[in-house]
Design a protein around this motif. Sequence first.
Motif, PDB file in Angstrom:
ATOM      1  N   GLY A 140       0.728  -1.045  -0.021  1.00  0.00           N
ATOM      2  CA  GLY A 140      -0.070   0.038   0.140  1.00  0.00           C
ATOM      3  C   GLY A 140       0.731   1.079  -0.020  1.00  0.00           C
ATOM      4  O   GLY A 140       0.209   2.390   0.059  1.00  0.00           O
ATOM      5  N   LEU A 141       2.002   1.328  -0.028  1.00  0.00           N
ATOM      6  CA  LEU A 141       3.107   2.363  -0.008  1.00  0.00           C
ATOM      7  C   LEU A 141       3.444   2.658  -1.404  1.00  0.00           C
ATOM      8  O   LEU A 141       4.375   1.950  -1.892  1.00  0.00           O
ATOM      9  CB  LEU A 141       4.203   2.301   1.121  1.00  0.00           C
ATOM     10  N   THR A 142       2.955   3.817  -2.024  1.00  0.00           N
ATOM     11  CA  THR A 142       3.347   3.969  -3.359  1.00  0.00           C
ATOM     12  C   THR A 142       4.446   5.126  -3.185  1.00  0.00           C
ATOM     13  O   THR A 142       3.957   6.062  -2.310  1.00  0.00           O
ATOM     14  CB  THR A 142       2.302   4.548  -4.400  1.00  0.00           C
ATOM     15  N   VAL A 143       5.636   5.007  -3.840  1.00  0.00           N
ATOM     16  CA  VAL A 143       6.593   6.040  -3.597  1.00  0.00           C
ATOM     17  C   VAL A 143       7.025   6.706  -4.952  1.00  0.00           C
ATOM     18  O   VAL A 143       7.329   5.986  -6.213  1.00  0.00           O
ATOM     19  CB  VAL A 143       7.857   5.487  -2.928  1.00  0.00           C
ATOM     20  N   LEU A 144       7.062   7.796  -5.255  1.00  0.00           N
ATOM     21  CA  LEU A 144       7.532   8.691  -6.327  1.00  0.00           C
ATOM     22  C   LEU A 144       8.943   9.046  -6.026  1.00  0.00           C
ATOM     23  O   LEU A 144       8.847  10.159  -5.023  1.00  0.00           O
ATOM     24  CB  LEU A 144       6.587   9.642  -6.877  1.00  0.00           C
ATOM     25  N   ALA A 145      10.098   8.775  -6.602  1.00  0.00           N
ATOM     26  CA  ALA A 145      11.391   9.163  -6.235  1.00  0.00           C
ATOM     27  C   ALA A 145      12.193   9.883  -7.482  1.00  0.00           C
ATOM     28  O   ALA A 145      11.978   9.373  -8.584  1.00  0.00           O
ATOM     29  CB  ALA A 145      12.167   7.798  -5.692  1.00  0.00           C
ATOM     30  N   GLU A 146      12.610  11.101  -7.095  1.00  0.00           N
ATOM     31  CA  GLU A 146      13.470  11.694  -8.262  1.00  0.00           C
ATOM     32  C   GLU A 146      14.797  11.070  -7.725  1.00  0.00           C
ATOM     33  O   GLU A 146      15.468  11.266  -6.478  1.00  0.00           O
ATOM     34  CB  GLU A 146      13.585  13.270  -7.962  1.00  0.00           C
ATOM     35  N   ASN A 195      27.283   6.070  -7.017  1.00  0.00           N
ATOM     36  CA  ASN A 195      26.684   7.036  -8.155  1.00  0.00           C
ATOM     37  C   ASN A 195      25.682   7.917  -7.653  1.00  0.00           C
ATOM     38  O   ASN A 195      25.279   8.594  -8.491  1.00  0.00           O
ATOM     39  CB  ASN A 195      26.841   6.324  -9.526  1.00  0.00           C
ATOM     40  N   VAL A 196      24.871   7.208  -6.837  1.00  0.00           N
ATOM     41  CA  VAL A 196      23.534   7.985  -6.392  1.00  0.00           C
ATOM     42  C   VAL A 196      23.792   9.091  -5.611  1.00  0.00           C
ATOM     43  O   VAL A 196      24.276   8.951  -4.296  1.00  0.00           O
ATOM     44  CB  VAL A 196      22.569   7.067  -5.815  1.00  0.00           C
ATOM     45  N   ARG A 197      23.891  10.282  -6.215  1.00  0.00           N
ATOM     46  CA  ARG A 197      23.980  11.497  -5.202  1.00  0.00           C
ATOM     47  C   ARG A 197      22.896  11.997  -4.390  1.00  0.00           C
ATOM     48  O   ARG A 197      23.082  12.465  -3.295  1.00  0.00           O
ATOM     49  CB  ARG A 197      24.348  12.813  -6.341  1.00  0.00           C
ATOM     50  N   ASN A 198      21.566  12.155  -4.963  1.00  0.00           N
ATOM     51  CA  ASN A 198      20.388  12.421  -4.154  1.00  0.00           C
ATOM     52  C   ASN A 198      19.014  11.568  -4.457  1.00  0.00           C
ATOM     53  O   ASN A 198      19.186  11.161  -5.657  1.00  0.00           O
ATOM     54  CB  ASN A 198      20.475  13.857  -4.553  1.00  0.00           C
ATOM     55  N   VAL A 199      18.341  11.318  -3.473  1.00  0.00           N
ATOM     56  CA  VAL A 199      17.119  10.687  -3.827  1.00  0.00           C
ATOM     57  C   VAL A 199      16.168  11.524  -3.109  1.00  0.00           C
ATOM     58  O   VAL A 199      16.241  11.920  -1.882  1.00  0.00           O
ATOM     59  CB  VAL A 199      17.306   9.248  -3.123  1.00  0.00           C
ATOM     60  N   LYS A 200      15.162  12.090  -3.762  1.00  0.00           N
ATOM     61  CA  LYS A 200      14.105  12.709  -3.063  1.00  0.00           C
ATOM     62  C   LYS A 200      12.862  11.959  -3.437  1.00  0.00           C
ATOM     63  O   LYS A 200      12.313  11.769  -4.526  1.00  0.00           O
ATOM     64  CB  LYS A 200      13.892  14.228  -3.835  1.00  0.00           C
ATOM     65  N   ALA A 201      12.183  11.542  -2.283  1.00  0.00           N
ATOM     66  CA  ALA A 201      11.137  10.695  -2.282  1.00  0.00           C
ATOM     67  C   ALA A 201       9.789  11.342  -1.643  1.00  0.00           C
ATOM     68  O   ALA A 201       9.859  12.196  -0.955  1.00  0.00           O
ATOM     69  CB  ALA A 201      11.430   9.408  -1.257  1.00  0.00           C
ATOM     70  N   PHE A 202       8.584  11.092  -2.507  1.00  0.00           N
ATOM     71  CA  PHE A 202       7.508  11.291  -2.133  1.00  0.00           C
ATOM     72  C   PHE A 202       6.540  10.252  -2.026  1.00  0.00           C
ATOM     73  O   PHE A 202       6.408   9.327  -2.793  1.00  0.00           O
ATOM     74  CB  PHE A 202       6.813  12.226  -3.254  1.00  0.00           C
ATOM     75  N   PHE A 203       5.674  10.380  -0.813  1.00  0.00           N
ATOM     76  CA  PHE A 203       4.914   9.164  -0.348  1.00  0.00           C
ATOM     77  C   PHE A 203       3.522   9.439  -0.619  1.00  0.00           C
ATOM     78  O   PHE A 203       2.881  10.717  -0.384  1.00  0.00           O
ATOM     79  CB  PHE A 203       5.075   9.002   1.093  1.00  0.00           C
ATOM     80  N   ASN A 204       2.711   8.632  -1.272  1.00  0.00           N
ATOM     81  CA  ASN A 204       1.204   8.848  -1.717  1.00  0.00           C
ATOM     82  C   ASN A 204       0.517   8.773  -0.107  1.00  0.00           C
ATOM     83  O   ASN A 204       0.828   7.826   0.458  1.00  0.00           O
ATOM     84  CB  ASN A 204       1.099   7.553  -2.456  1.00  0.00           C
ATOM     85  N   VAL A 205      -0.235   9.925   0.042  1.00  0.00           N
ATOM     86  CA  VAL A 205      -1.338   9.679   0.988  1.00  0.00           C
ATOM     87  C   VAL A 205      -2.713   9.680   0.620  1.00  0.00           C
ATOM     88  O   VAL A 205      -3.432   9.190   1.446  1.00  0.00           O
ATOM     89  CB  VAL A 205      -0.899  11.214   1.887  1.00  0.00           C
ATOM     90  N   HIS A 206      -2.876   9.776  -0.809  1.00  0.00           N
ATOM     91  CA  HIS A 206      -4.286   9.604  -1.550  1.00  0.00           C
ATOM     92  C   HIS A 206      -4.113   9.635  -2.916  1.00  0.00           C
ATOM     93  O   HIS A 206      -3.584  10.420  -3.391  1.00  0.00           O
ATOM     94  CB  HIS A 206      -5.184  10.579  -1.087  1.00  0.00           C
ATOM     95  N   ARG A 207      -4.707   8.288  -3.437  1.00  0.00           N
ATOM     96  CA  ARG A 207      -4.632   8.266  -4.897  1.00  0.00           C
ATOM     97  C   ARG A 207      -5.957   8.909  -5.452  1.00  0.00           C
ATOM     98  O   ARG A 207      -6.851   8.227  -5.341  1.00  0.00           O
ATOM     99  CB  ARG A 207      -4.090   6.896  -5.191  1.00  0.00           C
ATOM    100  N   ALA A 208      -5.809   9.931  -6.159  1.00  0.00           N
ATOM    101  CA  ALA A 208      -7.404  10.282  -6.549  1.00  0.00           C
ATOM    102  C   ALA A 208      -7.365   9.756  -8.110  1.00  0.00           C
ATOM    103  O   ALA A 208      -8.716   9.706  -8.422  1.00  0.00           O
ATOM    104  CB  ALA A 208      -7.005  12.000  -6.755  1.00  0.00           C
ATOM    105  N   LYS A 209      -6.470   9.395  -8.899  1.00  0.00           N
ATOM    106  CA  LYS A 209      -6.688   8.818 -10.129  1.00  0.00           C
ATOM    107  C   LYS A 209      -5.580   7.920 -10.604  1.00  0.00           C
ATOM    108  O   LYS A 209      -4.304   8.163 -10.268  1.00  0.00           O
ATOM    109  CB  LYS A 209      -6.829  10.017 -11.284  1.00  0.00           C
ATOM    110  N   PHE A 210      -5.505   6.744 -10.983  1.00  0.00           N
ATOM    111  CA  PHE A 210      -4.663   5.898 -11.659  1.00  0.00           C
ATOM    112  C   PHE A 210      -5.479   5.425 -12.964  1.00  0.00           C
ATOM    113  O   PHE A 210      -6.202   4.524 -12.892  1.00  0.00           O
ATOM    114  CB  PHE A 210      -4.505   4.785 -10.572  1.00  0.00           C
TER     115      PHE A 210
END
Length: 163
Positions: free
Chosen positions: A71-77, A138-153
């Motif tokens: 149930g945890l969706t993560v969007l990561a840069e 080689n990974v310099r930076n990870v910026k993660a965003f965690f889903n709190v509500h999925r309005a559309k998929f």
Amino acid sequence: MAESDKKLSLDPTDLRVLELLQNDASLSNQDLAAAAHTSPATCLRRVKRLVEAGVIERRVAILSPEKLGAGLTVLAEITLDRQGAEHLAAFEARAVAEPAVQQCYRVSPGPDFMLVMQAPDMAGYHALVQRLFTQDANVRNVKAFFNVHRAKFEPRIALPVIG
């Protein structure tokens, strides 16, 4: 130009078939043909042609992450230190080989990659971070965003409307 690089000409029947398959890829050929207003033989030939041309990449079932314990969706840069072709290819290969990564995009400008990942919970995400990012120098930076509500998929592609 390679055969697969040619733009495929789609007529209204092709578009109806594609629209119907986007709604429900489990339709039998008989049901698909009836809904597309064509014969089963014609429908089967068209679907085969669309698959061979790469228009239909594959047919899948869309599962509920919550009901399957993911149930945890993560969007990561992801930003890499070195962006040479071999470094980008190496990270991409690792990312696409990771089962928790659902989507992987090289992007520009900004970060080098955007990932959509699925984890069971924060502990599962932490394990994923260890496997995919922490161990890669080689990974310099990870910026993660965690889903709190999925309005559309919606994995659908908007199809053109033909007269």
